[in-house]
Design a protein around this motif. Structure first.
Motif, mmCIF file in Angstrom:
data_model
loop_
_atom_site.group_PDB
_atom_site.id
_atom_site.type_symbol
_atom_site.label_atom_id
_atom_site.label_comp_id
_atom_site.label_asym_id
_atom_site.label_seq_id
_atom_site.Cartn_x
_atom_site.Cartn_y
_atom_site.Cartn_z
ATOM 1 N N ASN A 43 0.832 -1.200 0.000
ATOM 2 C CA ASN A 43 0.000 0.000 0.000
ATOM 3 C C ASN A 43 0.868 1.250 0.000
ATOM 4 O O ASN A 43 1.685 1.443 0.900
ATOM 5 N N TYR A 44 0.690 2.104 -1.001
ATOM 6 C CA TYR A 44 1.340 3.411 -0.955
ATOM 7 C C TYR A 44 0.688 4.282 0.121
ATOM 8 O O TYR A 44 1.352 5.073 0.784
ATOM 9 N N PHE A 45 -0.617 4.129 0.266
ATOM 10 C CA PHE A 45 -1.369 4.897 1.242
ATOM 11 C C PHE A 45 -1.923 3.932 2.296
ATOM 12 O O PHE A 45 -2.534 2.922 1.952
ATOM 13 N N ASP A 46 -1.700 4.247 3.563
ATOM 14 C CA ASP A 46 -2.093 3.352 4.645
ATOM 15 C C ASP A 46 -3.375 3.781 5.346
ATOM 16 O O ASP A 46 -3.824 3.107 6.272
ATOM 17 N N ASN A 47 -3.934 4.893 4.926
ATOM 18 C CA ASN A 47 -5.131 5.407 5.578
ATOM 19 C C ASN A 47 -5.750 6.460 4.675
ATOM 20 O O ASN A 47 -5.051 7.116 3.895
ATOM 21 N N TYR A 48 -7.041 6.613 4.755
ATOM 22 C CA TYR A 48 -7.666 7.795 4.169
ATOM 23 C C TYR A 48 -8.881 8.197 4.994
ATOM 24 O O TYR A 48 -9.578 7.365 5.564
ATOM 25 N N GLY A 49 -9.051 9.502 5.109
ATOM 26 C CA GLY A 49 -10.141 10.024 5.916
ATOM 27 C C GLY A 49 -10.621 11.358 5.393
ATOM 28 O O GLY A 49 -9.941 12.018 4.600
ATOM 29 N N ALA A 50 -11.791 11.756 5.855
ATOM 30 C CA ALA A 50 -12.369 13.035 5.430
ATOM 31 C C ALA A 50 -13.350 13.505 6.480
ATOM 32 O O ALA A 50 -13.914 12.701 7.237
ATOM 33 N N ASN A 51 -13.534 14.814 6.552
ATOM 34 C CA ASN A 51 -14.582 15.353 7.414
ATOM 35 C C ASN A 51 -15.295 16.502 6.715
ATOM 36 O O ASN A 51 -14.793 17.065 5.732
ATOM 37 N N LEU A 52 -16.456 16.835 7.235
ATOM 38 C CA LEU A 52 -17.251 17.946 6.720
ATOM 39 C C LEU A 52 -17.966 18.599 7.894
ATOM 40 O O LEU A 52 -18.584 17.914 8.715
ATOM 41 N N GLN A 53 -17.881 19.929 7.986
ATOM 42 C CA GLN A 53 -18.579 20.671 9.021
ATOM 43 C C GLN A 53 -19.451 21.742 8.375
ATOM 44 O O GLN A 53 -19.018 22.417 7.441
ATOM 45 N N LEU A 54 -20.648 21.875 8.884
ATOM 46 C CA LEU A 54 -21.586 22.891 8.420
ATOM 47 C C LEU A 54 -21.923 23.808 9.581
ATOM 48 O O LEU A 54 -22.462 23.365 10.603
ATOM 49 N N HIS A 55 -21.590 25.079 9.443
ATOM 50 C CA HIS A 55 -21.934 26.074 10.454
ATOM 51 C C HIS A 55 -23.304 26.646 10.098
ATOM 52 O O HIS A 55 -23.425 27.559 9.272
ATOM 53 N N ILE A 56 -24.336 26.077 10.710
ATOM 54 C CA ILE A 56 -25.706 26.473 10.409
ATOM 55 C C ILE A 56 -25.933 27.929 10.784
ATOM 56 O O ILE A 56 -26.551 28.693 10.035
ATOM 57 N N THR A 57 -25.462 28.310 11.955
ATOM 58 C CA THR A 57 -25.480 29.702 12.405
ATOM 59 C C THR A 57 -24.098 30.012 12.972
ATOM 60 O O THR A 57 -23.195 29.173 12.935
ATOM 61 N N ASP A 58 -23.937 31.198 13.506
ATOM 62 C CA ASP A 58 -22.669 31.543 14.141
ATOM 63 C C ASP A 58 -22.441 30.756 15.425
ATOM 64 O O ASP A 58 -21.323 30.736 15.948
ATOM 65 N N TYR A 59 -23.477 30.100 15.927
ATOM 66 C CA TYR A 59 -23.382 29.394 17.204
ATOM 67 C C TYR A 59 -23.547 27.886 17.075
ATOM 68 O O TYR A 59 -23.080 27.144 17.944
ATOM 69 N N LEU A 60 -24.209 27.419 16.032
ATOM 70 C CA LEU A 60 -24.568 26.007 15.902
ATOM 71 C C LEU A 60 -23.900 25.394 14.676
ATOM 72 O O LEU A 60 -23.949 25.961 13.581
ATOM 73 N N SER A 61 -23.293 24.211 14.868
ATOM 74 C CA SER A 61 -22.637 23.530 13.743
ATOM 75 C C SER A 61 -22.874 22.030 13.828
ATOM 76 O O SER A 61 -23.071 21.463 14.908
ATOM 77 N N LEU A 62 -22.853 21.396 12.659
ATOM 78 C CA LEU A 62 -22.949 19.947 12.537
ATOM 79 C C LEU A 62 -21.683 19.435 11.871
ATOM 80 O O LEU A 62 -21.079 20.120 11.037
ATOM 81 N N GLY A 63 -21.279 18.204 12.236
ATOM 82 C CA GLY A 63 -20.065 17.649 11.653
ATOM 83 C C GLY A 63 -20.185 16.162 11.394
ATOM 84 O O GLY A 63 -20.978 15.462 12.041
ATOM 85 N N ALA A 64 -19.398 15.683 10.430
ATOM 86 C CA ALA A 64 -19.332 14.256 10.128
ATOM 87 C C ALA A 64 -17.914 13.934 9.666
ATOM 88 O O ALA A 64 -17.245 14.778 9.054
ATOM 89 N N ALA A 65 -17.466 12.715 9.971
ATOM 90 C CA ALA A 65 -16.116 12.314 9.558
ATOM 91 C C ALA A 65 -16.079 10.820 9.301
ATOM 92 O O ALA A 65 -16.858 10.046 9.885
ATOM 93 N N TYR A 66 -15.152 10.421 8.428
ATOM 94 C CA TYR A 66 -14.944 9.003 8.085
ATOM 95 C C TYR A 66 -13.445 8.736 8.060
ATOM 96 O O TYR A 66 -12.650 9.578 7.626
ATOM 97 N N ASN A 67 -13.064 7.569 8.556
ATOM 98 C CA ASN A 67 -11.653 7.200 8.570
ATOM 99 C C ASN A 67 -11.520 5.699 8.311
ATOM 100 O O ASN A 67 -12.229 4.892 8.925
ATOM 101 N N LYS A 68 -10.628 5.332 7.403
ATOM 102 C CA LYS A 68 -10.380 3.920 7.120
ATOM 103 C C LYS A 68 -8.886 3.647 7.169
ATOM 104 O O LYS A 68 -8.079 4.436 6.675
ATOM 105 N N VAL A 69 -8.533 2.508 7.786
ATOM 106 C CA VAL A 69 -7.144 2.100 7.933
ATOM 107 C C VAL A 69 -6.884 0.891 7.040
ATOM 108 O O VAL A 69 -7.672 -0.060 7.047
ATOM 109 N N LEU A 70 -5.808 0.930 6.274
ATOM 110 C CA LEU A 70 -5.357 -0.234 5.513
ATOM 111 C C LEU A 70 -4.250 -0.887 6.327
ATOM 112 O O LEU A 70 -3.116 -0.410 6.366
ATOM 113 N N LEU A 71 -4.589 -1.975 7.002
ATOM 114 C CA LEU A 71 -3.675 -2.585 7.961
ATOM 115 C C LEU A 71 -2.418 -3.116 7.287
ATOM 116 O O LEU A 71 -2.453 -3.636 6.171
#
Length: 398
Positions: free
Chosen positions: A209-237
């Motif tokens: 494996n040239y790459f041993d892991n890949y991941g990503a996240n996304l955050q949405l700031h709905i207002t100046d005070y409230l935000s939602l987030g999601a993330a994914y991570n995978k490991v190539l053992l």
């Protein structure tokens, strides 16, 4: 002699930080905005009371530095170097925090090797900030997964134990890329109300494996005070895991998912995080059939909720939290009700500019790997945070 040389090498990072700060102090008369040096330390020690016993413990003390070189039109871009080192002030027997304050990446934990060192590298990376085009960093740095999964980890000691940031338990998440990711490339950017991050690891672990892991996240700031987030991570053992003796329950490459909601307005902070993983956590135990050490890999889910409120002109912080982590395994070497579940309450009071006292209490409803409910924990500690920044001119022209 070799042992003495090794001990001296352990002190080199901290000595360099002190020398750099002294050097820049003598150059303040040439202050210019194109080169910044920031030096910081955080020394934390607390007394823990548990199971009719007590211990003075280190609370993840650290020291670090950051160089920023500003360039381009209106100095809108910058190149940076960041180093952060864990300092083990006290050689305590027990620890109640998720962050091990070391660079143990996970594989050393599976090898039943937990010999602590006085100094270790928490973070070490270089990168370039391209302003609106984003930031790219290379080295050992906080992962894009932890950007989301760590939002409810707000206590000094007892939180952050159920969303698989420090996975496997006892590691800094370096191998899996969930915590302080080792040998990582990370890109982050913010566009409008959206923020996102991309990550991979290149660790030369074998397995083609040239790459041993890949991941990503996304955050949405709905207002100046409230935000939602999601993330994914995978490991190539890597093939190293195939060589582990008596490894049980591994059914594929580890994968992690997490979702968060965060609210921050004035003195109030609230956060909730849900995490789910497959083959992403493991525990060292004893194989009951052969009475030999065994490593049990399991899938599972976790929740963490926390909140804080600041009083007395932000000098007093009142905190509350809940952690729940439930493994999904039928391995006979673990109890059927094996889980992590506890409630936390805490206070922190800043009595002078650089110092504060903190106290935390954990009420346990967990079941350990040997089928016992862990003891409740009460701790009170002192935290010294020093932070200094200098600027000067540095001519980079050819």
């Amino acid at each position: 002699i070799c042992q003495n040389q090794t001990n001296m090498k352990n002190y080199i990072p901290f000595i360099l930080i002190l020398l750099l700060s002294l050097k820049m102090t003598g150059q303040q008369d040439t202050i210019s905005p194109n080169l910044d040096l920031r030096v910081y330390t955080s020394f934390r020690v607390h007394l823990a009371l548990f199971d009719q016993d007590s211990e003075i413990q280190d609370g993840a003390s650290m020291a670090g530095f950051m160089f920023n070189y500003h360039f381009g039109k209106n100095k809108q871009f910058k190149a940076f170097v960041h180093g952060e080192f864990g300092i083990r002030l006290i050689d305590n027997e027990f620890s109640f925090q998720a962050d091990p304050n070391t660079n143990d990446d996970g594989f050393t934990v599976l090898q039943f090797n937990d010999e602590p060192s006085t100094f270790s590298t928490r973070l070490g990376y270089v990168g370039i900030d391209f302003a609106k085009y984003g930031t790219i960093s290379f080295g050992k740095l906080n992962s894009v997964y932890s950007d989301i999964a760590g939002q409810a980890d707000i206590f000094n000691v007892l939180s952050g134990q159920s969303t698989y940031v420090y996975s496997p338990d006892g590691s800094d998440g370096g191998e899996t890329g969930t915590g302080r990711a080792e040998s990582a490339i990370v890109y982050r950017n913010v566009i409008g109300r959206f923020g996102f991050g991309l990550q991979t690891q290149m660790r030369a672990r074998g397995g083609g494996n040239y790459f041993d892991n890949y991941g990503a996240n996304l955050q949405l700031h709905i207002t100046d005070y409230l935000s939602l987030g999601a993330a994914y991570n995978k490991v190539l053992l890597s093939t190293q895991f195939e060589k582990l003796p008596n490894l049980q329950g591994l059914e594929g490459d580890p994968e992690y998912y997490t979702f968060s909601v965060q609210y921050k307005k004035g003195p109030l902070y609230l956060a909730g995080v849900y995490a789910n993983q497959e083959n992403g956590d493991f525990v060292n135990t004893i194989d009951l059939d052969i009475l030999q050490p065994a490593t049990v890999v399991y899938s599972g889910k976790g929740y963490e909720f926390s909140g804080s409120y600041q009083l007395l002109d932000k000098r007093l912080n009142v905190l509350a939290g809940f952690n729940y982590k439930k493994p999904e395994t039928d391995n006979p070497n673990l109890p059927k009700d094996f889980k992590k579940q506890f409630y936390i309450a805490g206070l922190q009071y800043q009595f002078i500019k650089y110092a504060s006292v903190y106290s935390e209490y954990r009420y346990e409803d967990s079941v350990s790997k040997i089928g016992r409910v862990p003891p409740n924990v009460f701790l009170v500690g002192l935290k010294l945070d020093l932070d200094k920044k200098w600027s000067k001119y540095f001519d980079m022209s050819l």
